[in-house]
Motif scaffolding. Sequence first.
Motif: not given
Length: 106
Positions: A44-68
């Motif tokens: 979030c800090e590197a991208l300059g976004v709010h945690p809820s934005t990052l979570s939404r992007w993960v759910q939508n497939g815009r960013i793929i985490p390595a793992r949780k």
Amino acid sequence: MCSCAQCCTTLPYAEATWSALLDNLLHVHLHKHMHTELTSAEACEALGVHPSTLSRWVQNGRIIPARKLPGLRGPFLFPPSEIKRLKAELARDARTAGRSRKAASA
């Protein structure tokens, strides 16, 4: 043992229990990966976004985490290459949006 002075302590193996040894091995394994992957907060800090934005992007497939990491609220871990890719994508989107606004006002 890793060189991180913040979270690592020396474990005297002669006095250690099996449980403590296993916990230490798990810590070293996770710590190794955390030095090469970014947590959700770091992403979030590197991208300059709010945690809820990052979570939404993960759910939508815009960013793929390595793992949780384990747990209900365990953070996602992201490879630096994925953060770099999305950062470049966001910069392109911002440039494109800027051109669209200039054309609309002309």
